[in-house]
Structure formats: structure tokens, C-alpha cells
Design a protein around this motif. Sequence first.
Motif, short mmCIF file in Angstrom:
data_model
loop_
_atom_site.label_atom_id
_atom_site.label_comp_id
_atom_site.label_asym_id
_atom_site.label_seq_id
_atom_site.Cartn_x
_atom_site.Cartn_y
_atom_site.Cartn_z
N GLN A 138 0.82 -1.20 0.00
CA GLN A 138 0.00 0.00 0.00
C GLN A 138 0.86 1.27 0.00
N THR A 139 1.89 1.31 0.86
CA THR A 139 2.66 2.55 0.95
C THR A 139 3.61 2.73 -0.23
N SER A 140 3.86 1.69 -1.01
CA SER A 140 4.73 1.89 -2.17
C SER A 140 4.05 2.78 -3.20
N PHE A 141 2.75 3.08 -2.99
CA PHE A 141 2.08 4.04 -3.85
C PHE A 141 2.53 5.47 -3.55
N ILE A 142 3.09 5.71 -2.35
CA ILE A 142 3.42 7.10 -1.97
C ILE A 142 4.41 7.75 -2.93
N PRO A 143 5.61 7.15 -3.15
CA PRO A 143 6.52 7.82 -4.08
C PRO A 143 5.97 7.89 -5.50
N MET A 144 5.15 6.92 -5.89
CA MET A 144 4.61 6.93 -7.25
C MET A 144 3.64 8.08 -7.41
N LEU A 145 2.73 8.25 -6.44
CA LEU A 145 1.69 9.27 -6.59
C LEU A 145 2.22 10.67 -6.30
N THR A 146 3.22 10.82 -5.43
CA THR A 146 3.64 12.17 -5.08
C THR A 146 4.82 12.65 -5.90
N LEU A 147 5.75 11.76 -6.23
CA LEU A 147 6.94 12.21 -6.93
C LEU A 147 6.98 11.73 -8.37
N GLY A 148 6.11 10.80 -8.71
CA GLY A 148 6.14 10.24 -10.05
C GLY A 148 7.29 9.28 -10.23
N ILE A 149 7.81 8.78 -9.11
CA ILE A 149 8.94 7.86 -9.19
C ILE A 149 8.49 6.48 -8.72
N PRO A 150 8.65 5.48 -9.56
CA PRO A 150 8.20 4.14 -9.17
C PRO A 150 9.20 3.48 -8.23
N SER A 151 8.70 2.79 -7.21
CA SER A 151 9.62 2.12 -6.30
C SER A 151 9.74 0.63 -6.64
N ASN A 152 8.91 0.13 -7.49
CA ASN A 152 9.05 -1.26 -7.93
C ASN A 152 8.38 -1.40 -9.30
N PRO A 153 8.57 -2.54 -9.96
CA PRO A 153 8.04 -2.67 -11.32
C PRO A 153 6.53 -2.44 -11.42
N VAL A 154 5.77 -2.82 -10.39
CA VAL A 154 4.32 -2.62 -10.47
C VAL A 154 4.01 -1.13 -10.53
N MET A 155 4.74 -0.36 -9.71
CA MET A 155 4.51 1.09 -9.71
C MET A 155 4.95 1.69 -11.04
N ALA A 156 5.99 1.11 -11.64
CA ALA A 156 6.41 1.57 -12.96
C ALA A 156 5.27 1.41 -13.95
N LEU A 157 4.54 0.30 -13.84
CA LEU A 157 3.40 0.08 -14.72
C LEU A 157 2.27 1.06 -14.44
N MET A 158 2.09 1.40 -13.16
CA MET A 158 1.05 2.37 -12.80
C MET A 158 1.36 3.71 -13.46
N ILE A 159 2.65 4.07 -13.44
CA ILE A 159 3.05 5.32 -14.09
C ILE A 159 2.75 5.24 -15.57
N GLY A 160 3.03 4.05 -16.14
CA GLY A 160 2.69 3.83 -17.54
C GLY A 160 1.20 4.05 -17.78
N ALA A 161 0.37 3.57 -16.84
CA ALA A 161 -1.08 3.72 -16.99
C ALA A 161 -1.47 5.19 -16.93
N LEU A 162 -0.84 5.95 -16.02
CA LEU A 162 -1.13 7.39 -15.93
C LEU A 162 -0.78 8.08 -17.24
N ILE A 163 0.39 7.72 -17.79
CA ILE A 163 0.84 8.38 -19.02
C ILE A 163 -0.12 8.06 -20.16
N ILE A 164 -0.56 6.79 -20.22
CA ILE A 164 -1.54 6.40 -21.25
C ILE A 164 -2.77 7.29 -21.15
#
Lengths: 499, 160
Positions: free
Chosen positions: A312-338
Motif C-alpha cells: 500500500q505505501t509503495s504508492f506514496i513515491p509513485m503518486l507524489t513524486l512520479g517515481i516508481p519504487s518497484n516494477p508494479v509502480m512503474a506500470l502504474m506510471i505507464g497507466a497514468l501516461i496512457i
Amino acid sequence: MEIFDNLALGFSVAVTFQNIFYCFIGVLLGTLIGVLPGLGPVPTIAMLLPITFGLPPVSALIMLSGIYYGAQYGGSTTAILINLPGESSSVVTAIDGYQMARRGRAGAALATAALGSFFAGSVATFLLAVFAPPLADLALKFGPPEYFALMVLGLVASVALASGSVIKALAMVVLGILLGLSGQDVYTGTPRFTFDMLELADGIEFVALAMGVFGIGEIVRNLEDEHTRTVMVQKVKGLLLSREDIKRITGPILRGTFLGSFLGILPGGGAILSSFAAYSIEKKISRHPEEFGKGAIEAVAAPESANNAGAQTSFIPMLTLGIPSNPVMALMIGALIIQGIVPGPNVVNEQPNLFWGIIASMWIGNLMLVVLNLPLIGMWVRLLTVPYHILFPLIVGFCCIGVYSVNNNAIDVFAMALFGVVGYVLVKLDCEPAPLLLGFIIGPMLEEYLRRAMLISRGDPLVFVTRPISATMLALAAIALIVVLLPSVRRKREEAFKE
Amino acid sequence: MTRFVKSPKEVASGLLLIVLAAFFAWQAMELPMGRAIRMGPGYFPMILAGLLAFLGLVVLLSGLTVPADPDDNGIRFRNWPWQALALVTLAVVIFGLGIRPLGLGPSMGLAVFISALASQRFHIVTGLISAAVMVAFSWAVFIKGLGLPLPMLGPWLGGY
């Protein structure tokens, strides 16, 4: 209180029929792939990315997040019942959970895992709601040098916390960045590493890389030795915990939750590291360490809480800084960009519906998961009887159509085939592919901030050390790197990961 | 050879990294470098290629000097599932080749069936059923449900 207004906004977004539906689909799929060994959240989310095109951004992200934390629940089920962790983050749970099941306490183990996960998920989501907005405000003050330093720190930390050789992980990050730079250069439009192929002008497709390495490569690895899985579909009973049990698991759940919440924020941390760390801490402070490995209920409670909190908390850097902390978050960023959303600190302020909607949906999702996992456990166990040799051709089929539909371009399918082979070879050479994926996502941003920073400083590289925030972050990165490379620490670290 | 090579895995990784670094450096050479103040498209890739080569060298040297972990049982090329690797890759490539001319149905069926061949437990009946199920499913979900602009049968088979 502002946070309650924000949460109210979040719930107003999350509690619509459509979003509850997608949240349900997400956690259902998550549980499903969590239960099925050999299919993890990364290929699943990568497969579904193209489908999310047509959805509104909030619904898409709600569904994809549900898959990730849902997989943490599902993974524990198989770990406990058949000693086969469905997810790598449930490896530790299998140790004592399976022993409990053999002694006829499968119900208690499953209930502990579900309750621990639910508690941890709720607390970690609350932490996310409290800490994300101020962090995003802070990040808004960052200039290009700070961003560059932050990304370097993130990449280094992910390397330092990952298992295996640090040098090789660093090399994977660098290789990932190089692959990520393919396509047209942002400033000049010059094509790079495209081999004069027009199809590669936009760079290598991220979905092709992710599915190749984590989907196709993983399938080949699973085909190395095909042994029969003996599934004992026993009737699971005794889901209710005794007062004694509740007393024993309260401490571990609390400790696991806070440890997991903290480790989840760190790059490279997330669910896997959290569960391992929680297990070793419980073993150290337990009054009966001899019970560990023989069915200690604490050893199920702590890692299960920790992995869910970390997820759950690995979403923090993804949502606030746009930096993925693991491959799943990298995909989430991909989804945002899409979806046309630029990931970064502006998401919180400019897309409050999205941000708070996702957070609120996590509570709803966690609640759904308890219902899905406890009463319906029999259904999931039956799923385990689907043999892998039936399952994997279907996964190959899904990967193919998934990657093709991103751009309707066959080159992505070929790229996926190539990266499947590359992924398998890398794993065989003990090179972890996860840092490669992080490098790939961060690479273009890293270059852009580097170039901008150098432009501002008129080509003086000292800009990174004269600005206090960036200097601190780079110093931290350097220290982290030196520490993990010290021979004494290196040995201890290897021991820790072996345990 | 084993006398010089202490850990074959490390040596192979190191060599692979160096070759990749050289490849990227070679590709980046054609790009304008620019200077630090206004970096050209080749500047950052060149730095990274250098870094990658250096890391590869460290891995290579450690493979030549540091004895391998006792748990490490080498690369064992012979034990690689060559057939599975080839068939799964082939399945994906055939899908890519077939999707335009043949359409979604045939290429999906082929991809699923060929990858099913990769298992030692392959059985012709289950293989055919899996392929048929997947074709039907992808038609229902991707063409009917999501409305992807994909023909079920491509131009070679009388589709559009």
C-alpha cells in the motif's frame, strides 16, 4: 480537518457503481493471479494496460491498484494450503503457515493472514492519505538538480535493497536507462537506437519489455522442471480465532504493519522485503523462537501484515513524486501516461479526484478482499487444480493480444519475444530484471532533468553539490552504495537474504 | 579453462554487459555529442555506455578471481529448456507475423497451440481445446467486448 474533506471527496468518487465495480474486478483478478503460481501482478497489469485505454483514469487506476494489493492476499492462500507461495512476497508465510495447515490449523492461519492484511492495508492507506500531500508540496519546490538527485537516490536505493549482486543490479539499471532512451530525442528529434526503423521512433514499448521479461521469460523458467503439484483440497474449517490466538497476533500485526509501511516507501522495498524483515524481527524478539518454522501463528501474522502494508505505501513515491519504487509502480506510471496524466507532485493538487479516489478505493478494496478470501476460500483452492501446462499457453495468448493492442503494431510483439529470451538469459545469469525495468521508466526523466540542470548551471556539474537538497540526496545515495559494497556488510546482507 | 574462470556465471554476465556497452557506444557514436551545457542526443548515452562497460569489467574480473558461491551450480547450458524457449518464442513471433495477414483468430489459435507444445505434458486434445477456447474468448472479449479494430480473419483468408 482538511484530510477528512479530502477523504470525503475520495469516497464520493470511489463509491460510485462504476468504480466499485472496477475495484471489485481488480481485487478479484488480483486474488486470482495471487492464487495461481507462475502468474504475478506485473504481467497481469501489463496485459490489462491496453484495456484501460477506454476507461476513465480513476477507474483504470482503481482497478490496477486492486490487482496489486489483491495479489498479496491471494498469494498467502496457496502459501498456507499447499506450501507454494503464489507471490514472492508470500514466501515467508509458507514457512509457518503450511506447518499450521498440516496440524489442522489451516483455518486459523488463513484468518490470521486475512485479518492482518486487512488491518495493515487500512492503516497503510491512512498513512498514505496523511503523508502524500505534504510530500508532494515539498516536491513542487524541487528544481531539475533536485529531481535528478532524487532519481539517482531512488535508483541506488532500489539496488541496495534488492537481493543479489549490487554491481549486477547497478548494471541492470544502466542497461534499462539505455533501453529507455531509445526513440526520438526530446530536444532535437534525432532518432536514437532505432536502427532506422520507423516503428521504433517512439522508443521501445514499455509493455513489450515488461511482458517479455516478466511474462514470457517467467513462463520459460517455469517450464524448466514441470513437477506435479499435489493439491490436497481438504475442507478448511475453524476460521474463527481463539482469544489466545488474538492475543498472540496483536503485537506481530502492529509491528508488521509499521515495518511494512516504512519499507514500502523506500524504492526497491515494497511487499517482498517487508515480509522478510518482519519475519526475522518476530523471530528475534519472540519468547519462543523455537516454534518458528513449526507453525508459529506470529510468523504468519507479521509477514502478511507487512507485505500488505508495504504494497500500500509503495504508492506514496509513485503518486507524489512520479517515481516508481518497484516494477508494479512503474506500470502504474505507464497507466497514468496512457491516460494523459503527467505523473509527479502535481497529481495530488491538479487531480484531487484521482488521488483521493484511489486512496478511498483501497479501503473498499481491502474490505472486499476479506470477504473474498475468507468465506470463498474453497473456490480459490479448487482453482489450484488447474495444471500449469493448461494455463501457460493461455497466458502466452493474452500477452500476445495485450502487447499488440497497445499500438496495433506487430513490432511490439516481436520486441516482446526478444525480451522474453533476454529476460530468461538474464535470470539464468543471476541478473535481476526488476532494476532494468525501473531504469527503463526513469531513464528518460533522468536524462531530461540532467540536461535541464546543466543548462541552468551553464554546464557546471557543481550545481548538484552546491544546492543543499540535491547534495544531501546524492550524499545519501553515495553512502548507501558504499555501505552495501563494504565487504563486511556485503556478507551480512547475503546471509540476511538467504534466511 | 576452469583454472582461470572461477565463476562462469559472473564471467558470462561480465562479457555480456561489455558487449552490450560496446554496442550502445557504437550506436551513440553517430549521434551529435554536444557539450555539457547543451548536451546533444549522444552525450548521456555515451556516459551510460562507459558506465555499463566499467560495471561489466568489474563483474568479469570478480568472476575470474572470486570463487563462485557453493550454491551456484554454474550456467548449465545443457539443462536449459531449449525446446520450451524456442517454441514459446516461436509462438509469439508467429502471432506477430500472422496478426495482419491472417487475422486474430488463426494467429491466436496458432500461438496458443504452438506454445502448448512447449510442455512435456502436451496432449494434442488439450492443446486444440485450449487454442479453440482462447480464440473464442479473445473474439468475445477483444473484438465484441472492447471493440478492438482487429479482423477475426485477415485479408489472406478472405477477411478485410
